[in-house]
Scaffold this motif. Structure first.
Motif, PDB file in Angstrom:
ATOM      1  N   LEU A  34      36.410  35.442  53.824  1.00  0.00           N
ATOM      2  CA  LEU A  34      37.811  35.642  54.149  1.00  0.00           C
ATOM      3  C   LEU A  34      38.576  34.317  54.140  1.00  0.00           C
ATOM      4  CD1 LEU A  34      37.413  38.277  56.995  1.00  0.00           C
ATOM      5  CD2 LEU A  34      38.578  38.663  54.808  1.00  0.00           C
ATOM      6  N   THR A  35      37.972  33.291  54.702  1.00  0.00           N
ATOM      7  CA  THR A  35      38.600  31.967  54.736  1.00  0.00           C
ATOM      8  C   THR A  35      38.811  31.435  53.327  1.00  0.00           C
ATOM      9  OG1 THR A  35      37.607  31.511  56.889  1.00  0.00           O
ATOM     10  CG2 THR A  35      38.382  29.611  55.639  1.00  0.00           C
ATOM     11  N   GLU A  36      37.791  31.573  52.473  1.00  0.00           N
ATOM     12  CA  GLU A  36      37.914  31.085  51.101  1.00  0.00           C
ATOM     13  C   GLU A  36      39.011  31.806  50.331  1.00  0.00           C
ATOM     14  OE1 GLU A  36      34.516  30.779  48.620  1.00  0.00           O
ATOM     15  OE2 GLU A  36      33.689  29.116  49.771  1.00  0.00           O
ATOM     16  N   GLN A  37      39.261  33.048  50.686  1.00  0.00           N
ATOM     17  CA  GLN A  37      40.295  33.816  49.997  1.00  0.00           C
ATOM     18  C   GLN A  37      41.675  33.622  50.617  1.00  0.00           C
ATOM     19  OE1 GLN A  37      39.871  35.941  47.033  1.00  0.00           O
ATOM     20  NE2 GLN A  37      38.363  34.296  47.103  1.00  0.00           N
ATOM     21  N   GLY A  38      41.758  32.809  51.665  1.00  0.00           N
ATOM     22  CA  GLY A  38      43.040  32.479  52.268  1.00  0.00           C
ATOM     23  C   GLY A  38      43.505  33.445  53.350  1.00  0.00           C
ATOM     24  N   TYR A  39      42.618  34.316  53.799  1.00  0.00           N
ATOM     25  CA  TYR A  39      42.964  35.260  54.863  1.00  0.00           C
ATOM     26  C   TYR A  39      42.697  34.641  56.228  1.00  0.00           C
ATOM     27  CZ  TYR A  39      42.847  38.860  51.223  1.00  0.00           C
ATOM     28  OH  TYR A  39      43.082  39.609  50.104  1.00  0.00           O
TER      29      TYR A  39
ATOM     30  N   VAL B 119      40.038  36.147  61.711  1.00  0.00           N
ATOM     31  CA  VAL B 119      40.090  36.843  62.995  1.00  0.00           C
ATOM     32  C   VAL B 119      40.939  38.101  62.864  1.00  0.00           C
ATOM     33  CG1 VAL B 119      40.845  36.699  65.397  1.00  0.00           C
ATOM     34  CG2 VAL B 119      39.663  34.759  64.346  1.00  0.00           C
ATOM     35  N   ASN B 120      42.134  37.974  62.291  1.00  0.00           N
ATOM     36  CA  ASN B 120      43.005  39.136  62.131  1.00  0.00           C
ATOM     37  C   ASN B 120      42.357  40.214  61.267  1.00  0.00           C
ATOM     38  OD1 ASN B 120      44.953  37.884  63.654  1.00  0.00           O
ATOM     39  ND2 ASN B 120      46.221  37.300  61.912  1.00  0.00           N
ATOM     40  N   GLN B 121      41.712  39.800  60.192  1.00  0.00           N
ATOM     41  CA  GLN B 121      41.120  40.769  59.273  1.00  0.00           C
ATOM     42  C   GLN B 121      39.925  41.499  59.912  1.00  0.00           C
ATOM     43  OE1 GLN B 121      44.031  40.312  57.342  1.00  0.00           O
ATOM     44  NE2 GLN B 121      42.617  41.426  56.042  1.00  0.00           N
ATOM     45  N   ILE B 122      39.091  40.756  60.622  1.00  0.00           N
ATOM     46  CA  ILE B 122      37.928  41.382  61.261  1.00  0.00           C
ATOM     47  C   ILE B 122      38.375  42.303  62.389  1.00  0.00           C
ATOM     48  CG2 ILE B 122      35.819  40.931  62.592  1.00  0.00           C
ATOM     49  CD1 ILE B 122      35.477  38.375  60.833  1.00  0.00           C
TER      50      ILE B 122
ATOM     51  N   SER C 131      40.266  49.774  63.117  1.00  0.00           N
ATOM     52  CA  SER C 131      40.594  50.918  62.269  1.00  0.00           C
ATOM     53  C   SER C 131      39.396  51.536  61.565  1.00  0.00           C
ATOM     54  CB  SER C 131      41.605  50.486  61.205  1.00  0.00           C
ATOM     55  OG  SER C 131      40.977  49.633  60.258  1.00  0.00           O
ATOM     56  N   GLY C 132      38.384  50.727  61.310  1.00  0.00           N
ATOM     57  CA  GLY C 132      37.257  51.208  60.520  1.00  0.00           C
ATOM     58  C   GLY C 132      37.547  51.166  59.033  1.00  0.00           C
ATOM     59  N   ASP C 133      38.709  50.661  58.655  1.00  0.00           N
ATOM     60  CA  ASP C 133      39.104  50.601  57.253  1.00  0.00           C
ATOM     61  C   ASP C 133      38.491  49.363  56.600  1.00  0.00           C
ATOM     62  OD1 ASP C 133      40.328  50.551  54.791  1.00  0.00           O
ATOM     63  OD2 ASP C 133      42.377  50.552  55.571  1.00  0.00           O
ATOM     64  N   PRO C 134      37.551  49.543  55.680  1.00  0.00           N
ATOM     65  CA  PRO C 134      36.869  48.389  55.082  1.00  0.00           C
ATOM     66  C   PRO C 134      37.755  47.540  54.177  1.00  0.00           C
ATOM     67  CG  PRO C 134      36.126  50.423  54.058  1.00  0.00           C
ATOM     68  CD  PRO C 134      37.014  50.814  55.206  1.00  0.00           C
ATOM     69  N   THR C 135      38.951  48.034  53.824  1.00  0.00           N
ATOM     70  CA  THR C 135      39.815  47.224  52.964  1.00  0.00           C
ATOM     71  C   THR C 135      40.400  46.019  53.695  1.00  0.00           C
ATOM     72  OG1 THR C 135      41.742  48.638  53.365  1.00  0.00           O
ATOM     73  CG2 THR C 135      40.369  49.153  51.447  1.00  0.00           C
ATOM     74  N   TYR C 136      40.226  45.936  54.999  1.00  0.00           N
ATOM     75  CA  TYR C 136      40.605  44.720  55.722  1.00  0.00           C
ATOM     76  C   TYR C 136      39.713  43.547  55.323  1.00  0.00           C
ATOM     77  CZ  TYR C 136      43.932  46.729  59.029  1.00  0.00           C
ATOM     78  OH  TYR C 136      45.039  47.295  59.599  1.00  0.00           O
ATOM     79  N   ILE C 137      38.542  43.852  54.782  1.00  0.00           N
ATOM     80  CA  ILE C 137      37.568  42.828  54.424  1.00  0.00           C
ATOM     81  C   ILE C 137      37.546  42.685  52.909  1.00  0.00           C
ATOM     82  CG2 ILE C 137      35.152  42.092  54.627  1.00  0.00           C
ATOM     83  CD1 ILE C 137      36.685  42.384  57.328  1.00  0.00           C
ATOM     84  N   THR C 138      37.639  41.461  52.434  1.00  0.00           N
ATOM     85  CA  THR C 138      37.610  41.201  51.004  1.00  0.00           C
ATOM     86  C   THR C 138      36.259  41.590  50.410  1.00  0.00           C
ATOM     87  OG1 THR C 138      37.891  39.496  49.318  1.00  0.00           O
ATOM     88  CG2 THR C 138      36.864  38.791  51.363  1.00  0.00           C
ATOM     89  N   SER C 139      36.292  41.973  49.153  1.00  0.00           N
ATOM     90  CA  SER C 139      35.030  42.257  48.462  1.00  0.00           C
ATOM     91  C   SER C 139      34.425  40.975  47.878  1.00  0.00           C
ATOM     92  CB  SER C 139      35.250  43.292  47.359  1.00  0.00           C
ATOM     93  OG  SER C 139      36.187  42.821  46.426  1.00  0.00           O
TER      94      SER C 139
END
Length: 85
Positions: free
Chosen positions: A31-36, A39-42, A48-56
């Motif tokens: 997440l850090t490498e992608q600029g996100y 903490v907010n994303q996790i 929510s349980g929505d996996p799109t919060y986490i980068t692939s």
């Protein structure tokens, strides 16, 4: 043909899956490498349980989905308590 009077042995490999701490570290890094903001994303994923919060990126989404969200919360809470108490 094998004899049925003998016990056969087989070896079971130990679970070599990464633990929650290792998964969180890998996800945080991706997440850090992608600029996100990791903490907010996790937190978004946990709430929510929505996996799109986490980068692939670097397989982070697949990794975090290998553990239950309550296991992630438990790991975070245990580490917080260890540091603060």
């Amino acid at each position: 043909m094998h004899e049925v009077n003998h016990t056969q042995f087989f070896k079971v490999e130990k679970n070599t899956a990464p633990n929650v701490r290792e998964i969180l570290a890998a996800v945080h890094h991706a997440l850090t490498e992608q600029g996100y903001n990791p903490v907010n994303q996790i937190v978004g994923y946990i709430m929510s349980g929505d996996p799109t919060y986490i980068t692939s990126y670097e397989n982070a989404r697949s990794l975090i989905m290998k553990v239950e969200r309550d296991e992630i919360i438990e790991e975070l809470l245990c580490n917080y308590i260890k540091r603060e108490l």
